[in-house]
Enzyme design. Sequence first.
Site, PDB file in Angstrom:
ATOM      1  N   ASN A  82      -7.565  -2.984  14.261  1.00  0.00           N
ATOM      2  CA  ASN A  82      -9.193  -3.254  13.978  1.00  0.00           C
ATOM      3  C   ASN A  82      -9.221  -4.541  12.987  1.00  0.00           C
ATOM      4  O   ASN A  82     -10.127  -4.615  12.499  1.00  0.00           O
ATOM      5  CB  ASN A  82      -9.588  -1.978  13.275  1.00  0.00           C
ATOM      6  CG  ASN A  82      -8.823  -1.683  11.963  1.00  0.00           C
ATOM      7  OD1 ASN A  82      -7.999  -2.184  11.562  1.00  0.00           O
ATOM      8  ND2 ASN A  82      -9.345  -0.713  11.539  1.00  0.00           N
ATOM      9  N   HIS A 112      -7.251  -4.814   9.934  1.00  0.00           N
ATOM     10  CA  HIS A 112      -7.149  -4.625   8.641  1.00  0.00           C
ATOM     11  C   HIS A 112      -5.713  -5.487   8.306  1.00  0.00           C
ATOM     12  O   HIS A 112      -4.846  -5.541   9.110  1.00  0.00           O
ATOM     13  CB  HIS A 112      -6.882  -3.398   8.262  1.00  0.00           C
ATOM     14  CG  HIS A 112      -5.721  -2.329   8.867  1.00  0.00           C
ATOM     15  ND1 HIS A 112      -6.033  -1.335   9.193  1.00  0.00           N
ATOM     16  CD2 HIS A 112      -4.774  -2.755   9.057  1.00  0.00           C
ATOM     17  CE1 HIS A 112      -4.869  -0.702   9.607  1.00  0.00           C
ATOM     18  NE2 HIS A 112      -3.829  -1.569   9.371  1.00  0.00           N
ATOM     19  N   GLU A 164      -9.853  -1.943   5.296  1.00  0.00           N
ATOM     20  CA  GLU A 164     -10.490  -1.632   6.702  1.00  0.00           C
ATOM     21  C   GLU A 164     -11.878  -2.582   6.734  1.00  0.00           C
ATOM     22  O   GLU A 164     -12.380  -3.161   5.780  1.00  0.00           O
ATOM     23  CB  GLU A 164     -10.923  -0.169   6.739  1.00  0.00           C
ATOM     24  CG  GLU A 164      -9.432   0.786   6.711  1.00  0.00           C
ATOM     25  CD  GLU A 164      -8.630   0.845   7.687  1.00  0.00           C
ATOM     26  OE1 GLU A 164      -8.663  -0.127   8.337  1.00  0.00           O
ATOM     27  OE2 GLU A 164      -8.114   1.864   8.383  1.00  0.00           O
ATOM     28  N   ASP A 188       0.782  -1.007   0.026  1.00  0.00           N
ATOM     29  CA  ASP A 188      -0.314   0.052  -0.133  1.00  0.00           C
ATOM     30  C   ASP A 188       0.886   1.351  -0.028  1.00  0.00           C
ATOM     31  O   ASP A 188       1.992   1.304   0.238  1.00  0.00           O
ATOM     32  CB  ASP A 188      -0.963   0.160   1.247  1.00  0.00           C
ATOM     33  CG  ASP A 188      -0.535  -0.474   2.626  1.00  0.00           C
ATOM     34  OD1 ASP A 188       0.909  -0.618   2.452  1.00  0.00           O
ATOM     35  OD2 ASP A 188      -1.090  -0.910   3.398  1.00  0.00           O
TER      36      ASP A 188
HETATM   37  C1  F6R Z   1       1.627  -1.697   6.178  1.00  0.00           C
HETATM   38  C2  F6R Z   1       0.126  -2.142   6.479  1.00  0.00           C
HETATM   39  C3  F6R Z   1      -0.559  -2.225   7.627  1.00  0.00           C
HETATM   40  C4  F6R Z   1       0.240  -2.797   8.756  1.00  0.00           C
HETATM   41  C5  F6R Z   1      -0.843  -2.620  10.005  1.00  0.00           C
HETATM   42  C6  F6R Z   1       0.051  -2.685  11.216  1.00  0.00           C
HETATM   43  O1  F6R Z   1       2.039  -2.003   4.784  1.00  0.00           O
HETATM   44  O2  F6R Z   1      -0.381  -2.553   5.322  1.00  0.00           O
HETATM   45  O3  F6R Z   1      -1.589  -3.268   7.465  1.00  0.00           O
HETATM   46  O4  F6R Z   1       0.937  -3.733   8.757  1.00  0.00           O
HETATM   47  O5  F6R Z   1      -1.321  -1.206  10.162  1.00  0.00           O
HETATM   48  O6  F6R Z   1       0.774  -1.941  11.474  1.00  0.00           O
HETATM   49  P1  F6R Z   1       2.030  -1.630  12.556  1.00  0.00           P
HETATM   50  O7  F6R Z   1       3.042  -2.848  11.971  1.00  0.00           O
HETATM   51  O8  F6R Z   1       2.782  -0.556  12.535  1.00  0.00           O
HETATM   52  O9  F6R Z   1       1.366  -2.091  13.809  1.00  0.00           O
END
Ligand code: F6R
Length: 261
Positions: A136, A138, A143, A67
């Site tokens: 959450n 995702h 989301e 992303d």
């Molecule tokens: C990042 C992504 C997100 C993160 C998720 C966890 O490229 O796609 O899904 O993997 O938000 O974030 P952290 O690792 O910062 O807790």
Amino acid sequence: MEVLIRENTEIGCLLGAKIIARVVREKPDAVLGLATGRTPLRLYQELIRLHRDEGLDFSRVTTFNLDEYVGLPATHDQSYRWFMRENFFRHINIDQKRTHVPDGTAKDLHAECRGYEQRIADAGGIDIQLLGLGRNGHIGFNEPTGSLRSRTWIKILSEQTLRDNSAVFGSFDSMPKHAITMGIGTILDARRCLLLAFGPAKVRAVEHMVEGPLSAICPGSALQLHPRATVILDENAAAGLRYADHYRWIDQHKLDWQKHR
Ligand code: F6R
């Protein structure tokens, strides 16, 4: 779903790096799906070490990141393109032209989404997709309630995600509210998925992803449909799992060929 519970983040990340390194050794022109965020940082450091000390060769590897924020150029220090360059790409011998991150500044974002899917297909598909898990539930920036069959698309970030990630932007208001992300269908097409989740903040999302019903309310639960999904957790993130002892049992009784594949 293979659930591997490890003592702490350090051990979990070393195992994740070992799995990815093995893919690269067995297939030097592997296509890696990559993630940003806090979770995989230590894993990238270990891959860098394996490159430096043990000659792990990335020269023929292709990468696709999950992303990117809409509106952030590659020169912005909070863009995911920047993150990947600083935390991984510039420390290994990868050909920059083989690294792909969605372009959040594209004039036609829909065309960028379609083009990203095409580039993944042209590369032969993703061999292993690295994932983190949002609080959450995702994966990527898919989301809750987003379609479980989605392809690369533009998503509005949830308030929870914005709050979780806004510290590095200085304020909630200055953070982009939209992102381009691989869809859940795109992620499920990867030949293998490797998700890492650590710390108590992830406990509920992990519980739902692994043992809850398959539901768009927890996008990570879509991994229950994947034929080869590995989840690496630390004890804190695994604390809510009802069948934790069962996962440990399975882990301890693997045949040699099933171990750390
Ligand atoms: C990042 C992504 C997100 C993160 C998720 C966890 O490229 O796609 O899904 O993997 O938000 O974030 P952290 O690792 O910062 O807790």
